[in-house]
Design a protein around this motif. Structure first.
Motif, PDB file in Angstrom:
ATOM      1  N   ILE A  51      44.750 -16.085  39.508  1.00 42.14           N
ATOM      2  CA  ILE A  51      43.414 -15.512  39.680  1.00 42.14           C
ATOM      3  C   ILE A  51      42.730 -15.320  38.332  1.00 42.14           C
ATOM      4  O   ILE A  51      41.526 -15.556  38.181  1.00 42.14           O
ATOM      5  CB  ILE A  51      43.508 -14.180  40.440  1.00 42.14           C
ATOM      6  CG1 ILE A  51      44.007 -14.425  41.865  1.00 42.14           C
ATOM      7  CG2 ILE A  51      42.154 -13.483  40.477  1.00 42.14           C
ATOM      8  CD1 ILE A  51      43.114 -15.308  42.691  1.00 42.14           C
ATOM      9  N   SER A  52      43.521 -14.907  37.335  1.00 48.92           N
ATOM     10  CA  SER A  52      42.946 -14.738  35.995  1.00 48.92           C
ATOM     11  C   SER A  52      42.463 -16.077  35.450  1.00 48.92           C
ATOM     12  O   SER A  52      41.390 -16.166  34.845  1.00 48.92           O
ATOM     13  CB  SER A  52      43.983 -14.126  35.054  1.00 48.92           C
ATOM     14  OG  SER A  52      44.350 -12.831  35.480  1.00 48.92           O
ATOM     15  N   LEU A 101      38.467 -33.502  29.473  1.00 51.59           N
ATOM     16  CA  LEU A 101      37.898 -33.818  30.780  1.00 51.59           C
ATOM     17  C   LEU A 101      38.624 -33.012  31.856  1.00 51.59           C
ATOM     18  O   LEU A 101      39.824 -33.164  32.059  1.00 51.59           O
ATOM     19  CB  LEU A 101      38.028 -35.314  31.058  1.00 51.59           C
ATOM     20  CG  LEU A 101      37.207 -35.853  32.227  1.00 51.59           C
ATOM     21  CD1 LEU A 101      35.721 -35.693  31.955  1.00 51.59           C
ATOM     22  CD2 LEU A 101      37.538 -37.327  32.467  1.00 51.59           C
ATOM     23  N   VAL A 102      37.861 -32.146  32.561  1.00 53.78           N
ATOM     24  CA  VAL A 102      38.414 -31.311  33.626  1.00 53.78           C
ATOM     25  C   VAL A 102      38.201 -32.025  34.956  1.00 53.78           C
ATOM     26  O   VAL A 102      37.083 -32.452  35.272  1.00 53.78           O
ATOM     27  CB  VAL A 102      37.752 -29.918  33.655  1.00 53.78           C
ATOM     28  CG1 VAL A 102      38.377 -29.046  34.752  1.00 53.78           C
ATOM     29  CG2 VAL A 102      37.891 -29.241  32.302  1.00 53.78           C
ATOM     30  N   GLU A 119      38.664 -17.107  34.524  1.00 56.34           N
ATOM     31  CA  GLU A 119      38.291 -17.716  33.248  1.00 56.34           C
ATOM     32  C   GLU A 119      37.561 -19.038  33.487  1.00 56.34           C
ATOM     33  O   GLU A 119      36.587 -19.369  32.781  1.00 56.34           O
ATOM     34  CB  GLU A 119      39.558 -17.953  32.421  1.00 56.34           C
ATOM     35  CG  GLU A 119      39.327 -18.618  31.078  1.00 56.34           C
ATOM     36  CD  GLU A 119      38.532 -17.754  30.123  1.00 56.34           C
ATOM     37  OE1 GLU A 119      38.039 -18.296  29.108  1.00 56.34           O
ATOM     38  OE2 GLU A 119      38.390 -16.532  30.373  1.00 56.34           O
ATOM     39  N   LEU A 120      38.006 -19.783  34.492  1.00 58.19           N
ATOM     40  CA  LEU A 120      37.341 -21.045  34.817  1.00 58.19           C
ATOM     41  C   LEU A 120      35.910 -20.797  35.278  1.00 58.19           C
ATOM     42  O   LEU A 120      34.984 -21.544  34.906  1.00 58.19           O
ATOM     43  CB  LEU A 120      38.139 -21.768  35.907  1.00 58.19           C
ATOM     44  CG  LEU A 120      37.671 -23.184  36.264  1.00 58.19           C
ATOM     45  CD1 LEU A 120      37.893 -24.122  35.090  1.00 58.19           C
ATOM     46  CD2 LEU A 120      38.420 -23.684  37.495  1.00 58.19           C
ATOM     47  N   ILE A 121      35.703 -19.754  36.067  1.00 57.06           N
ATOM     48  CA  ILE A 121      34.354 -19.412  36.533  1.00 57.06           C
ATOM     49  C   ILE A 121      33.457 -19.075  35.348  1.00 57.06           C
ATOM     50  O   ILE A 121      32.306 -19.528  35.269  1.00 57.06           O
ATOM     51  CB  ILE A 121      34.432 -18.239  37.522  1.00 57.06           C
ATOM     52  CG1 ILE A 121      35.142 -18.676  38.805  1.00 57.06           C
ATOM     53  CG2 ILE A 121      33.035 -17.713  37.849  1.00 57.06           C
ATOM     54  CD1 ILE A 121      35.475 -17.525  39.731  1.00 57.06           C
ATOM     55  N   ARG A 122      33.992 -18.261  34.434  1.00 58.06           N
ATOM     56  CA  ARG A 122      33.190 -17.897  33.256  1.00 58.06           C
ATOM     57  C   ARG A 122      32.825 -19.131  32.440  1.00 58.06           C
ATOM     58  O   ARG A 122      31.679 -19.290  31.999  1.00 58.06           O
ATOM     59  CB  ARG A 122      33.980 -16.915  32.396  1.00 58.06           C
ATOM     60  CG  ARG A 122      33.213 -16.391  31.180  1.00 58.06           C
ATOM     61  CD  ARG A 122      34.104 -15.604  30.256  1.00 58.06           C
ATOM     62  NE  ARG A 122      35.143 -16.419  29.673  1.00 58.06           N
ATOM     63  CZ  ARG A 122      34.953 -17.248  28.640  1.00 58.06           C
ATOM     64  NH1 ARG A 122      33.736 -17.359  28.086  1.00 58.06           N
ATOM     65  NH2 ARG A 122      35.946 -17.964  28.161  1.00 58.06           N
ATOM     66  N   GLU A 123      33.781 -20.026  32.273  1.00 60.21           N
ATOM     67  CA  GLU A 123      33.529 -21.226  31.477  1.00 60.21           C
ATOM     68  C   GLU A 123      32.557 -22.164  32.181  1.00 60.21           C
ATOM     69  O   GLU A 123      31.778 -22.867  31.524  1.00 60.21           O
ATOM     70  CB  GLU A 123      34.848 -21.936  31.179  1.00 60.21           C
ATOM     71  CG  GLU A 123      35.745 -21.157  30.224  1.00 60.21           C
ATOM     72  CD  GLU A 123      37.035 -21.886  29.933  1.00 60.21           C
ATOM     73  OE1 GLU A 123      37.394 -22.793  30.721  1.00 60.21           O
ATOM     74  OE2 GLU A 123      37.683 -21.574  28.920  1.00 60.21           O
ATOM     75  N   MET A 124      32.591 -22.213  33.526  1.00 53.89           N
ATOM     76  CA  MET A 124      31.636 -23.053  34.256  1.00 53.89           C
ATOM     77  C   MET A 124      30.205 -22.558  34.047  1.00 53.89           C
ATOM     78  O   MET A 124      29.273 -23.356  33.916  1.00 53.89           O
ATOM     79  CB  MET A 124      31.986 -23.069  35.741  1.00 53.89           C
ATOM     80  CG  MET A 124      32.977 -24.150  36.124  1.00 53.89           C
ATOM     81  SD  MET A 124      33.053 -24.409  37.915  1.00 53.89           S
ATOM     82  CE  MET A 124      33.809 -22.899  38.446  1.00 53.89           C
ATOM     83  N   ALA A 142      33.963 -23.669  42.335  1.00 49.15           N
ATOM     84  CA  ALA A 142      32.503 -23.544  42.305  1.00 49.15           C
ATOM     85  C   ALA A 142      31.947 -23.308  43.705  1.00 49.15           C
ATOM     86  O   ALA A 142      31.009 -22.523  43.889  1.00 49.15           O
ATOM     87  CB  ALA A 142      31.887 -24.806  41.688  1.00 49.15           C
ATOM     88  N   GLU A 143      32.530 -23.972  44.701  1.00 54.33           N
ATOM     89  CA  GLU A 143      32.067 -23.760  46.077  1.00 54.33           C
ATOM     90  C   GLU A 143      32.391 -22.346  46.559  1.00 54.33           C
ATOM     91  O   GLU A 143      31.575 -21.693  47.212  1.00 54.33           O
ATOM     92  CB  GLU A 143      32.716 -24.796  47.003  1.00 54.33           C
ATOM     93  CG  GLU A 143      32.224 -26.223  46.765  1.00 54.33           C
ATOM     94  CD  GLU A 143      32.840 -27.203  47.751  1.00 54.33           C
ATOM     95  OE1 GLU A 143      33.658 -26.762  48.584  1.00 54.33           O
ATOM     96  OE2 GLU A 143      32.512 -28.400  47.686  1.00 54.33           O
TER      97      GLU A 143
END
Length: 739
Positions: free
Chosen positions: A472-473, A522-523, A477-482, A532-533
């Motif tokens: 979850i962490s 490249l992610v 972090e992925l959400i913040r970076e997106m 994202a969804e």
């Protein structure tokens, strides 16, 4: 003290009448006085600082009484007449000290209004007592001793006022009342007539000795309470006191008692009128006090109701979120605890199909079953909607799991709601914490475990693990970076050609999103698109993709007028279709970029529009704009055939899973054939995805597919490479894969 009092009684009975009895009386007074002095001084040493001056003055008064009464004892023992003056002087000093102690003691009154009320009531009592004392002194034979009597009455009255009115008395009431009663007893005894004033009467002397015993008992009782820690209790002050009214009544009685025997009728009538009017006003005020008390009681009841409403959930009568958080913070700070977070599965269906009344009834039933499933000291709360929580003080994860099992067992029992039998399911997250852990993280961990349970298929409980937290962490972090990537321009589009299988000419492209992370590189879309969804970021990202694809499509059309029919496919998530204003956004993008609506293809998956009226309405509106609609990954959902009858799609895209083994697996070939025939029968275009070999292309062409897409023709490439591909065959037999 009890022994001394008993000894006094024996002496008064055994000794002959006269002076020896008086001598014994004063001899017994001395130890009682000494006990008062010593007891008050010891209280000064162990009481809170705000009480020490009070007890020091009381100890001084006790010392004065001790010396004075000892002097009086010596006088009676030696038949000397010089001790009485000394005793009188020291008695007066001691009584004045008591008055001073009461006057300077902190009242515990904070506002000017409270202080004014206190001093008005106290003054009323003092004046009433003073009137009584003055009248007695005026009529007494020995006016000096009568003055001392007046002091006794005033002090007794004032002490009673202090006990009745102050918030934080220096003594507990159980210790104060003996001392107050002693003063009152001395004052009353002084007013007794005739034989009750005879100093040689044993019974009278015994009654006069009793107040000394009571006064000495007060500090001793208070000392015991202080050492046991039970004396520091704030007394709730009543809104009003009846004591001043009693003193007013006493003043009226004395007034009539002192009236001349031959007073005129006018004087009696006027006096009686004043008294009656004063009594009526006092009575009216007492009625008002009673009304106020009734109002205060009702306000108190309303306050209790408001407090209950603030701490409990109105529907289920469980604790609410605020109460749960407070209790959790208190428990987790001192001991280990476990939290269960419970979310009902598919509760929205009950509300939608049976109405909110049925949903509320189900929540009440669930609340009752949760109460039955926990231990006596556990706390059950409704956090909101169909989400509940249970706090298990002193429990570890093992106990939490056992209670979660019991919750699941009780919830699985059928519930009768509006003549319907419902079966409730719930996803439960279990998280444990040691003493001193952060309370907010405990609830957060339970929430993570609960969503893990939903992800695993619902109707189960899952215990939180560190691996879940790390995942979850990482997701957070992925959400913040997106969010940062969208602003920093880290996203880009690549395009994979869609070719006509007959002549291998490129007739369109599918826009595919890529994320070039400055650190990760490249992610993969598989990694960030689902996140994202889930978070809704796909709406903002999808808006950028739409506009970027439209601008690029217009650029290609302007550079290559001969391919005016080339389409650009844009993938749209179900979350975007449900977003208010999405169709208007598409129309605005077409209008402002100049992209022809017929050249834009919106690609959606079957799951995005499955049984969803909002999504269907959006597709109908898009089709009304002239935009083409493609059903992507066709064949992977359970309701594919039904969707063909309800959604206004123009293209079917066969999922790559049916293409990869189409030349070797008969079932895949059969499915591909069926999809091609359905597309032809419904006059829809058909596109086969994932074509990687010439054999697959030849078979799909033979099955009736018009278009194809895959690595055989080209990998996804930047926009500049598409300019080279447009107008030329995407693949020539014998050539290598492009891209």
């Amino acid at each position: 003290m009890a022994a001394l009092t008993l000894l006094g009684g024996v002496l008064f009975v055994a000794l002959p009448d006269g002076v020896p009895q008086a001598t014994a009386f004063w001899g017994l007074q001395v130890p009682f006085d000494a006990l008062l002095a010593v007891g008050a001084w010891r209280l000064r040493q162990i009481s809170p600082a705000r009480f020490r001056r009070f007890w020091a003055i009381i100890a001084f008064a006790g010392a004065c009484f001790t010396v004075g009464d000892f002097s009086q004892f010596i006088t009676f023992s030696s038949d000397s007449m010089n001790g009485g003056a000394v005793q009188t002087a020291l008695f007066t000093i001691g009584m004045c000290s008591n008055v001073v102690a009461c006057l300077i003691f902190p009242q515990g009154l904070e506002t000017r209004r409270d202080k004014s009320i206190f001093w008005l009531d106290a003054a009323t009592v003092l004046v009433g007592g003073g009137v009584a004392a003055w009248c007695y002194a005026y009529t007494a034979d020995d006016q000096f001793n009568a003055g001392l009597t007046a002091a006794l009455v005033v002090v007794a009255a004032f002490c009673a006022t202090k006990v009745a009115l102050i918030h934080e008395p220096p003594m507990a009431r159980v210790a104060a009342w003996p001392m107050v009663a002693a003063c009152a007893l001395q004052g009353v005894a002084t007013f007794l007539p005739g034989a009750f004033q005879d100093p040689t009467n044993p019974a009278v002397l015994f009654v006069r000795l009793l107040p000394s015993a009571l006064i000495a008992a007060g500090p001793r009782i208070q000392e015991v309470l202080v050492r046991r820690g039970g004396s520091s209790r704030r007394i709730q002050r009543r809104p009003y006191s009846l004591l001043p009214y009693g003193m007013i009544l006493l003043t009226f009685v004395i007034f009539f008692a002192m009236m001349p025997e031959h007073a005129s009728s006018q004087l009696w009538g006027a006096a009686l009128g004043v008294v009656v009017v004063a009594c009526l006003v006092a009575g009216r005020q007492l009625v008002a006090f009673h009304d106020n008390m009734t109002l205060i009681r009702r306000l108190g009841e309303h306050e209790v109701l408001l407090r209950e409403q603030a701490s409990l959930d109105g529907l289920t009568k469980l604790a609410n979120r605020i109460t749960f958080n407070e209790q959790m913070a208190a428990v987790v700070g001192t001991r280990e605890a476990c939290v269960l977070l419970i979310d009902l599965d598919d509760f929205k269906t009950v509300n939608d199909t049976m109405g909110h009344a049925a949903g509320d009834a189900l929540l009440v039933a669930v609340a009752e079953r949760l109460r039955r499933s926990v231990r006596k000291d556990d706390l059950v709360a409704r956090l909101g909607g169909d989400e509940f929580a249970v706090l298990l003080p002193g429990a570890d994860a093992g106990i939490g799991g056992a209670i979660a099992d019991e919750i699941q067992r009780l919830l699985n029992e059928p519930v009768e709601i509006q003549s319907h039998t419902l079966f409730t399911r719930a996803s439960v997250g279990v998280a444990a914490a040691a003493a001193g852990d952060e309370p907010s993280s405990l609830l957060s961990n339970a929430d993570i475990a609960m969503y893990e349970a939903k992800g695993r298929g619902k109707s189960m409980w899952v215990r939180y693990t560190d691996e879940m937290g790390a995942r979850i962490s990482a997701e957070a972090e992925l959400i913040r970076e997106m969010r940062e990537a969208l602003d920093a321009g880290q996203f880009e589009l690549v395009y994979q050609p869609i070719v006509r299988l007959t002549d291998l000419k490129t007739t369109g492209v599918e826009a595919l999103l890529r994320w070039n992370h400055p650190v990760r590189g490249l992610v993969s879309p598989v990694e960030f698109i689902p996140v994202a969804e889930k978070t809704g970021l796909i709406v903002a990202i999808g808006r950028w993709v739409l506009w970027q694809a439209c601008r690029q499509g217009v650029a290609w059309l302007r550079a290559n007028p001969e391919v005016m029919g080339m389409s650009v496919g844009v993938n749209v998530a179900g979350r975007q279709l449900k977003e208010h204003g999405f169709v208007a956004e598409v129309a605005r993008a077409l209008g402002e970029t100049g992209m022809p609506a017929s050249c834009l293809t919106i690609e959606v998956t079957e799951t995005a529009v499955l049984d969803d009226q909002e999504s269907l309405d959006a597709l109908l509106a898009l089709r009304a704009l002239g935009v083409k609609l493609a059903l992507d990954d066709f064949g992977t959902a359970a309701s594919s055939l039904g969707l063909l009858l309800t959604t206004p799609v123009t293209t079917l895209k066969l999922d790559r899973s049916f293409v990869e083994s189409i030349t070797t697996v008969g079932r895949q070939s059969a499915v591909a054939t069926a999809v091609s025939q359905m597309a032809g029968a419904l006059e829809l275009s058909s596109v086969a995805e994932g074509i990687e070999t010439p054999e697959q292309r030849d078979l799909l062409l033979a099955l009736g597919y018009e278009f194809g897409q895959g690595y055989l023709f080209s990998r996804p490439v930047p926009a500049a490479r598409i300019d080279e591909i447009i107008g030329t065959p995407a693949w020539v037999p014998g050539s290598t894969i492009t891209g």
